[in-house]
Design an enzyme around this catalytic site. Sequence first.
Site, PDB file in Angstrom:
ATOM      1  N   ASP A 111     -11.429 -12.872  14.628  1.00  0.00           N
ATOM      2  CA  ASP A 111     -12.641 -13.368  13.981  1.00  0.00           C
ATOM      3  C   ASP A 111     -12.444 -13.618  12.495  1.00  0.00           C
ATOM      4  O   ASP A 111     -13.320 -14.128  11.821  1.00  0.00           O
ATOM      5  CB  ASP A 111     -13.823 -12.425  14.201  1.00  0.00           C
ATOM      6  CG  ASP A 111     -13.580 -11.034  13.636  1.00  0.00           C
ATOM      7  OD1 ASP A 111     -12.644 -10.863  12.827  1.00  0.00           O
ATOM      8  OD2 ASP A 111     -14.333 -10.121  14.001  1.00  0.00           O
ATOM      9  N   ASP A 136      -6.889 -10.917  19.340  1.00  0.00           N
ATOM     10  CA  ASP A 136      -7.931  -9.924  19.529  1.00  0.00           C
ATOM     11  C   ASP A 136      -8.536 -10.183  20.913  1.00  0.00           C
ATOM     12  O   ASP A 136      -8.372 -11.270  21.467  1.00  0.00           O
ATOM     13  CB  ASP A 136      -8.985 -10.084  18.428  1.00  0.00           C
ATOM     14  CG  ASP A 136      -9.980  -8.945  18.420  1.00  0.00           C
ATOM     15  OD1 ASP A 136      -9.643  -7.869  18.938  1.00  0.00           O
ATOM     16  OD2 ASP A 136     -11.096  -9.142  17.912  1.00  0.00           O
ATOM     17  N   ASP A 148     -10.511  -8.296  11.087  1.00  0.00           N
ATOM     18  CA  ASP A 148      -9.059  -8.173  11.163  1.00  0.00           C
ATOM     19  C   ASP A 148      -8.369  -8.804   9.963  1.00  0.00           C
ATOM     20  O   ASP A 148      -7.243  -9.294  10.074  1.00  0.00           O
ATOM     21  CB  ASP A 148      -8.554  -8.822  12.457  1.00  0.00           C
ATOM     22  CG  ASP A 148      -9.080  -8.102  13.688  1.00  0.00           C
ATOM     23  OD1 ASP A 148      -8.927  -6.873  13.751  1.00  0.00           O
ATOM     24  OD2 ASP A 148      -9.643  -8.771  14.558  1.00  0.00           O
TER      25      ASP A 148
END
Length: 660
Positions: free
Chosen positions: A552, A361, A556
């Site tokens: 995190d 990410d 996700d």
Amino acid sequence: MAKECCNTDEQQPLKQTANDSIAPGHDHQEEEAHDHEQGDSDSWQSHWPLLSSLAILLVMLVLEYGFSYKPGFPFDLIIYAAAYLLAGYNVLNLAFRKAKRLDFFNEFFLMSVATIGAFCIGSYSEGVAVMVFYSIGEWFQDTAVNKAKRSIKALLDIRPDEVTVLRNGVASVIHPTKIQKDEIIQVKAGEKVALDGELQSDKATFNTAALTGESKPDTKRKGEQVLAGMINLDTVSEIKVKALFKDSKLSKILEMVQDATARKSQTQLFISRFARIYTPIVFALAVAVCLIPYFFVDAYDFNVWFYRALVFLVISCPCALVVSIPLGYFGGIGLASRNGILFKGSNFLDVITKVNAVVMDKTGTLTKGVFKVQEVVTNGVEKDELLKITAAIESNSTHPIAKAVVEYAGVAAGNTRVENVEEIAGHGLKGMIDNKNVLAGNTKLLKKFNIPYPVELDKLVDTVVVVAVEDTYRGYITIADEIKEDAKNTIEELHQLGILTVMLSGDKQAVVSKVADELGIDNAYGDLLPENKVEQVQSLKNKGKHIAFVGDGVNDAPVVALADAGIAMGGLGSDATIETADIVIQNDQPSKIVAAIKAGKITRSIVWQNITLAMTVKVIVLILGAGGVASLWEAVIADVGVALLAILNAVRVQQMKLAK
């Protein structure tokens, strides 16, 4: 250790693997409790029967070979039998108890048969020697396992036993378990924080090394989160407790590390299954070595071939494998923990070594996630009004971008009342302010509701929060993030390891491409919804990639579940990250991704070194024993020696360092 080759429960924790050989009279139900009382069992005093047996053996060998004196029968049998029982009572007891459960194919039974057999053919000294040196090997193996467990416990179990609490203006020192939420505790300079809370003092500096593996002090300001395990470096600080002792982040981490030992790697499971098949096979081969030559050898001597079968049994014990391998993985978990990386099981140490694609990410992983408002552009409303509306609705989100807007707006947000707020995944927020429909999010949000906006917004590089009121575009706020200091070096190291790097983000493609170009990331995709991220990861898996996803661990979750290894970045700030991810990086440094991979590779290398060493030595001595070249002395020295070498090699993991 030995239990691994005879138990049927493959999910049994490592903490129960080292006790069978040292705890007479303890059944399986009692072993876990016994393990907690193990502290003194590593001392010399607790092994006086074994040491007495060794002394008797040495005296008898000196008399026999140094002075050519050998007591006649039955005195020599009585002396050696006493030494044998002193050293072997535990082993014989365990072999008998397991035999009652029809469990014959374990190392205790093999040792009992081999040594009793040696007595039957008059090889008293060798029978005692086998049992003595085998028991000494068990002692050192147990010591290594217990030391590994204690080192990890000492590393993580850093919660203080008492805390100063302020009640009605009076300071009292009590146990942390008696503290309730919202009570105020005092932490003096040099003291450890006992409970998670919110700093009430204006400012304080803490050492977070025990939690993050980083020695750099962390300065907290009033209202910021302080976690159990941090050490106060300043003057007396006051903290409002926000979690009970049992619910602190540190407690959850401790629980996770303890549970990690129960989650075995594929290598450990294979060795457990292998040992249960291997042991009966070598037992059958030993019987064959003893009896089959009767049909092919003219001058067949039962005692000679029976002796060779005993040698075969002694060297066949798989203890070097079933102790050193779990110990190696346990050391790997400890090595990673000291570097602020928590593996939820030794199986993930294996998984991380196979990773050839790291998918990341953007926000909070490669960038700091500390957003700052750059520009506010309005359309038909005043700047303060736009900020007020945007901050009011964004105050319902925990996203870093939302926090940046709220912080920038400050008092402009006022006490505006927002109703019916709805988060639209990958788009933004929808709600009601003063009975008016308000939208705040990215340009995809306005497209979704068919609200026209200036096309130049799509060309802006910075992150944009677009605002619409009553289906009319009212302006936008640009926000910029900063790339983390070690992000570029992390990508370079991943490339050196031959790992593909991919960045997935819900942010605009222009922003994502800019970050990717600066860092040298192989592939970068922006404008993604959660389901689009899943599609990208699935596409990589379809191409045969073994994937680690770094994010995190909350937003996700579907991608984390799909990846071979889910890595949560900055896990100390969220309970959900600890629950969701397979691996938790306790601070926000991308370089820990590389460190986690290296920890896995180091551990796997040590484990396979031990497997190769143990199997090579055993095969050679098995062949020599069957051929009559190796004696019981060589067999026991080879067995104990290779076990101790494997143990020492496994312990090396705990002493290694991972590069920053």
